[in-house]
Design an enzyme around this catalytic site. Structure first.
Site, PDB file in Angstrom:
ATOM      1  NE  ARG A   1      -1.070   2.478   2.932  1.00  0.00           N
ATOM      2  CZ  ARG A   1      -0.517   3.583   3.414  1.00  0.00           C
ATOM      3  NH1 ARG A   1      -0.489   4.697   2.701  1.00  0.00           N
ATOM      4  NH2 ARG A   1       0.044   3.594   4.623  1.00  0.00           N
ATOM      5  CG  ASP A   2       3.150   4.326   3.030  1.00  0.00           C
ATOM      6  OD1 ASP A   2       3.105   5.208   2.155  1.00  0.00           O
ATOM      7  OD2 ASP A   2       3.403   4.571   4.214  1.00  0.00           O
TER       8      ASP A   2
ATOM      9  CG  HIS B   1       7.670   7.544   5.258  1.00  0.00           C
ATOM     10  ND1 HIS B   1       7.434   7.109   3.979  1.00  0.00           N
ATOM     11  CD2 HIS B   1       6.505   7.365   5.928  1.00  0.00           C
ATOM     12  CE1 HIS B   1       6.166   6.711   3.875  1.00  0.00           C
ATOM     13  NE2 HIS B   1       5.581   6.858   5.046  1.00  0.00           N
TER      14      HIS B   1
ATOM     15  CB  CYS C   1       3.661  10.314   1.546  1.00  0.00           C
ATOM     16  SG  CYS C   1       2.004  10.966   1.822  1.00  0.00           S
TER      17      CYS C   1
HETATM   18  P1  HMG Z   1     -12.871  14.702  -2.001  1.00  0.00           P
HETATM   19  O1  HMG Z   1     -12.513  15.043  -3.415  1.00  0.00           O
HETATM   20  O2  HMG Z   1     -13.057  15.796  -1.015  1.00  0.00           O
HETATM   21  O3  HMG Z   1     -14.102  13.711  -1.904  1.00  0.00           O
HETATM   22  O4  HMG Z   1     -11.740  13.734  -1.465  1.00  0.00           O
HETATM   23  P2  HMG Z   1     -15.555  13.760  -2.444  1.00  0.00           P
HETATM   24  O5  HMG Z   1     -16.400  13.074  -1.412  1.00  0.00           O
HETATM   25  O6  HMG Z   1     -15.911  15.156  -2.894  1.00  0.00           O
HETATM   26  O7  HMG Z   1     -15.486  12.813  -3.736  1.00  0.00           O
HETATM   27  C1  HMG Z   1     -14.764  13.146  -4.901  1.00  0.00           C
HETATM   28  C2  HMG Z   1     -14.798  11.960  -5.849  1.00  0.00           C
HETATM   29  O8  HMG Z   1     -14.120  10.848  -5.280  1.00  0.00           O
HETATM   30  C3  HMG Z   1     -16.220  11.463  -6.124  1.00  0.00           C
HETATM   31  O9  HMG Z   1     -16.210  10.902  -7.424  1.00  0.00           O
HETATM   32  C4  HMG Z   1     -16.391  10.350  -5.120  1.00  0.00           C
HETATM   33  O10 HMG Z   1     -17.340   9.391  -5.510  1.00  0.00           O
HETATM   34  C5  HMG Z   1     -15.004   9.736  -5.114  1.00  0.00           C
HETATM   35  P3  HMG Z   1     -16.860  11.706  -8.663  1.00  0.00           P
HETATM   36  O11 HMG Z   1     -18.272  11.937  -8.268  1.00  0.00           O
HETATM   37  O12 HMG Z   1     -16.067  12.991  -8.775  1.00  0.00           O
HETATM   38  O13 HMG Z   1     -16.660  10.765  -9.808  1.00  0.00           O
HETATM   39  N1  HMG Z   1     -14.705   9.089  -3.819  1.00  0.00           N
HETATM   40  C6  HMG Z   1     -14.292   7.828  -3.701  1.00  0.00           C
HETATM   41  N2  HMG Z   1     -14.038   6.859  -4.610  1.00  0.00           N
HETATM   42  C7  HMG Z   1     -13.622   5.674  -4.143  1.00  0.00           C
HETATM   43  N3  HMG Z   1     -13.439   5.398  -2.819  1.00  0.00           N
HETATM   44  C8  HMG Z   1     -13.680   6.349  -1.893  1.00  0.00           C
HETATM   45  C9  HMG Z   1     -14.106   7.622  -2.327  1.00  0.00           C
HETATM   46  N4  HMG Z   1     -14.424   8.743  -1.674  1.00  0.00           N
HETATM   47  C10 HMG Z   1     -14.794   9.636  -2.604  1.00  0.00           C
HETATM   48  N5  HMG Z   1     -13.468   6.073  -0.606  1.00  0.00           N
HETATM   49  C11 HMG Z   1     -11.050  11.876  -0.095  1.00  0.00           C
HETATM   50  C12 HMG Z   1     -11.774  13.210  -0.144  1.00  0.00           C
HETATM   51  C13 HMG Z   1     -10.781  11.559   1.360  1.00  0.00           C
HETATM   52  C14 HMG Z   1     -11.913  10.817  -0.719  1.00  0.00           C
HETATM   53  C15 HMG Z   1      -9.723  12.028  -0.888  1.00  0.00           C
HETATM   54  O14 HMG Z   1      -9.023  13.131  -0.385  1.00  0.00           O
HETATM   55  C16 HMG Z   1      -8.851  10.817  -0.793  1.00  0.00           C
HETATM   56  O15 HMG Z   1      -9.172   9.775  -1.334  1.00  0.00           O
HETATM   57  N6  HMG Z   1      -7.705  10.931  -0.075  1.00  0.00           N
HETATM   58  C17 HMG Z   1      -6.837   9.800   0.131  1.00  0.00           C
HETATM   59  C18 HMG Z   1      -5.459  10.206   0.007  1.00  0.00           C
HETATM   60  C19 HMG Z   1      -4.547   9.032   0.272  1.00  0.00           C
HETATM   61  O16 HMG Z   1      -4.881   7.897   0.046  1.00  0.00           O
HETATM   62  N7  HMG Z   1      -3.330   9.347   0.758  1.00  0.00           N
HETATM   63  C20 HMG Z   1      -2.349   8.375   1.012  1.00  0.00           C
HETATM   64  C21 HMG Z   1      -2.667   7.517   2.178  1.00  0.00           C
HETATM   65  S1  HMG Z   1      -2.286   8.269   3.744  1.00  0.00           S
HETATM   66  C22 HMG Z   1      -0.589   8.013   3.907  1.00  0.00           C
HETATM   67  O17 HMG Z   1       0.050   7.558   3.004  1.00  0.00           O
HETATM   68  C23 HMG Z   1       0.025   8.304   5.243  1.00  0.00           C
HETATM   69  C24 HMG Z   1       0.364   7.037   6.044  1.00  0.00           C
HETATM   70  O18 HMG Z   1       1.211   6.176   5.310  1.00  0.00           O
HETATM   71  C25 HMG Z   1       1.033   7.431   7.358  1.00  0.00           C
HETATM   72  C26 HMG Z   1       2.206   8.388   7.161  1.00  0.00           C
HETATM   73  O19 HMG Z   1       3.202   8.006   6.520  1.00  0.00           O
HETATM   74  O20 HMG Z   1       2.072   9.503   7.622  1.00  0.00           O
HETATM   75  C27 HMG Z   1      -0.908   6.255   6.383  1.00  0.00           C
HETATM   76 MG    MG Z   2       3.361   6.338   5.219  1.00  0.00          MG
END
Ligand code: HMG
Ligand code: MG
Length: 304
Positions: A15-16, A209, A240
């Site tokens: 994933r990450d 990281h 990230c």
């Molecule tokens: P948004 O644009 O505000 O959401 O994003 P929305 O509700 O307005 O939806 C926009 C579009 O996304 C819509 O589609 C939704 O249906 C779709 P459209 O109508 O435009 O075709 N949508 C989804 N589709 C599939 N699955 C869903 C989903 N939700 C909405 N769950 C949102 C808000 C949170 C969804 C967005 O910002 C997002 O997906 N963010 C995720 C970012 C991410 O994955 N980052 C990496 C992981 S975190 C990380 O790596 C850190 C970690 O490793 C720890 C560390 O290292 O610090 C964990």
């Molecule tokens: Mg991470």
């Protein structure tokens, strides 16, 4: 405090790692990677995320991955879930273990989830309640706990306050993410001290990281504080997408090399990890970022 006798290693490479590799891999490759990692003895293998494919296209096939992956008894396969839409997809794909995520700074929260800290916690609380009601387990992640690429210094009290809220939602464990790898050992220990006022130290995970080469030192500093759960990524894959300059997680092989050397049990087999690293690096067409992996791999080749 004595070092723990056993450590839980949480593999986050599928994933990450893969969410931020330049080259993307096929669904078959991601499934094989997860299966190999579980076979190597890792007790938890993060399999993907149910986030918006517009934000992280590399994880768009997580539903198929979860439906097809061969699951080993006793291994958990957490998936990241930011909202109810993600939770519904995770449940439909047979996930039993999800991870919610929040951040310690407003700017990172906005860039990663398009939402304020308070807004994302509200969303997570709804997801958590629904997931627990449906019989799922929820892990909590906190990002930028030791420094933020946008806001710089992050105070331990600021992190502890958000971690407390995640913990109170019913997470079984909270993983502290040094998203950009800015942390150093003394700072890490000050953070753990602050967080452990709210969360038992054995329920705190470390997610380091390795951008500044401090991850192994920070893990040792965390072990000294009694922590016994660490996230890592095979071959040091990843980064990230919202943290400019961030490299991958600390490499699983490097963590295992240190823990093996300290006599700390993990149940993970180094040879199987080296095979798995070779497999995924060949598919990504890039060398391993693991120092121990590189050295042990060369030794193995010489002996063969
Ligand atoms: P948004 O644009 O505000 O959401 O994003 P929305 O509700 O307005 O939806 C926009 C579009 O996304 C819509 O589609 C939704 O249906 C779709 P459209 O109508 O435009 O075709 N949508 C989804 N589709 C599939 N699955 C869903 C989903 N939700 C909405 N769950 C949102 C808000 C949170 C969804 C967005 O910002 C997002 O997906 N963010 C995720 C970012 C991410 O994955 N980052 C990496 C992981 S975190 C990380 O790596 C850190 C970690 O490793 C720890 C560390 O290292 O610090 C964990
Ligand atoms: Mg991470």
């Amino acid at each position: 405090m004595p070092y723990p006798k056993r450590v839980k290693m949480v593999e986050v490479g599928p994933r990450d790692g893969l969410q931020n590799e330049k080259k993307s891999v096929s669904t078959d490759t991601r499934i094989e990677l997860i299966e190999r990692l579980a076979d190597a003895g890792l007790p938890a293998v993060e399999a993907g995320s149910f986030v918006s494919p517009k934000w992280v296209p590399q994880m768009a096939d997580t539903g198929e991955v979860m439906q097809r992956v061969r699951r080993r008894e006793g291994v958990s396969y957490p998936v990241l879930v930011p909202n109810m839409k993600g939770l519904e997809a995770a449940i439909a794909a047979g996930a039993k273990d999800i991870a919610g995520f929040a951040a310690a700074t407003e700017t990172f929260s906005k860039r990663n989830t398009n939402c304020s800290i308070a807004g994302s916690l509200e969303r997570q609380a709804t997801v958590c309640r629904a997931a627990i009601d449906a019989g799922l387990r929820v892990r909590g992640y906190m990002s930028v706990v030791l420094g933020c690429p946008y806001e710089g210094e992050v105070q331990p009290a600021q992190v502890a306050d958000v971690v407390r809220q995640l913990w109170d939602m019913g997470c079984y464990e909270v993983s502290l993410g040094d998203t950009v790898g800015m942390g150093t050992p003394a700072k890490t220990q000050r953070l753990i001290e602050a967080v452990s006022a709210y969360v038992p130290v054995e329920k705190i995970g470390g997610h380091f990281h390795d951008t500044y080469g401090q991850a192994i030192a920070n893990i040792l500093a965390s072990l000294e504080m009694g922590m016994a759960t660490f996230d890592s990524s095979i071959a040091g894959l990843g980064g990230c997408p919202y943290s400019p300059g961030a490299t991958g997680n600390v490499a699983t092989e490097d963590v295992l090399y240190m823990l093996d050397g300290m006599g700390i049990e993990t149940g993970v087999d180094m040879d199987a990890l080296l095979d798995t690293a070779e497999f995924i690096c060949a598919r990504l067409d890039r060398p391993t970022f693991s120092r121990a992996g590189r050295a042990l791999g060369l030794k193995r080749k010489k002996a063969a």
